[in-house]
Design an enzyme around this catalytic site. Structure first.
Site, short mmCIF file in Angstrom:
data_model
loop_
_atom_site.label_atom_id
_atom_site.label_comp_id
_atom_site.label_asym_id
_atom_site.label_seq_id
_atom_site.Cartn_x
_atom_site.Cartn_y
_atom_site.Cartn_z
N TYR A 165 0.59 -1.01 0.18
CA TYR A 165 -0.18 -0.01 -0.19
C TYR A 165 0.68 1.39 0.01
CZ TYR A 165 -3.35 3.78 1.52
OH TYR A 165 -3.63 4.53 1.72
N LYS B 21 1.73 4.19 -2.63
CA LYS B 21 1.26 5.76 -2.50
C LYS B 21 2.29 6.68 -3.27
CE LYS B 21 -3.59 5.43 -1.69
NZ LYS B 21 -4.15 5.60 -2.68
#
Length: 230
Positions: free
Chosen positions: A156, A160
């Site tokens: 994750y 990002k």
């Protein structure tokens, strides 16, 4: 009237941003993979719904065609759709686990942005707002004073980081559209296990950017309090 499309707008942060922007007088479309849930959310909000799976070329193309036919332009695109994916220690993480997260968070963002550029170019003060995360910031994840340093989310977080970098690259090369990345912060939604600040607080950064009109900057990384370290 400003026309805004929010991917993943049927719940959580996207839903709250939609609610606030409708309250500000914008015409909001929410896109979601879950047709029934999306239609229900749109009805509650007073928004319009378009089926949109950011991981599927045909779905994105159909969504563009719908907005082209119904509105003819797009002023604000908020790339909000994202997933956490399976959490694994970096040493145990597989390429497939990483790919699953990137399919939505990174490749989906690129797919949607590219497809909607022609409609954005027909809009007024067009801008793209990419929902990123402090988990993708090198500085914040290494700062013991920041909550981001307490988590290890390799898939994750790196996705990002890619979102933020893509934002800067779009901003540098597409001067007629404003591109900005905004971090909602740890926000109490289903996504975070309802840990963190209120959803209203988490939505503030995106709402602010979406309502700046001609004053919208480009190439920034911010949260509701201001500029963030990269």
């Amino acid at each position: 009237m400003t026309t805004t499309l929010i991917t993943g707008g049927n719940r959580g942060l996207g839903y709250e941003v939609a609610r606030r922007l409708i309250g500000a007088g914008q015409a909001v479309w929410i896109g979601a993979r879950d047709t029934a849930g999306g239609q229900e959310a749109a009805a509650r909000l007073g928004a319009r719904f378009v089926p949109l799976d950011v991981t599927d070329d045909a779905s994105v193309k159909a969504a563009v065609a719908t907005l082209e036919e119904q509105v003819g332009h797009l002023d604000v695109l908020i790339n909000n759709a994202g997933i956490l994916g399976e959490v694994a220690a970096p040493e145990d993480m597989t390429a497939d686990q990483l790919r699953h997260v990137y399919d939505t968070n990174v490749f989906g963002l690129v797919r949607v942005t590219r497809a909607f550029l022609p409609l954005l170019r027909k809009g007024t003060d067009a801008s793209v707002i990419n929902i990123t995360s402090g988990m993708g910031s090198f500085a914040m994840t290494q700062d013991p004073a920041r909550v981001e340093s307490q988590y290890t989310l390799a898939a994750y977080g790196s996705s990002k980081s890619a979102v933020t970098m893509l934002t800067t690259q779009y901003a540098k090369t597409i001067p007629d559209i404003r591109f900005n990345a905004v971090d909602p912060g740890q926000t109490a939604t289903e996504f975070t296990g309802h840990v963190g600040q209120s959803v209203a607080e988490g939505a503030e950064g995106a709402v602010r950017l979406a309502t700046l009109g001609p004053a919208t900057p480009t190439g920034t990384l911010t949260d509701r309090a201001g500029v963030l370290p990269w």
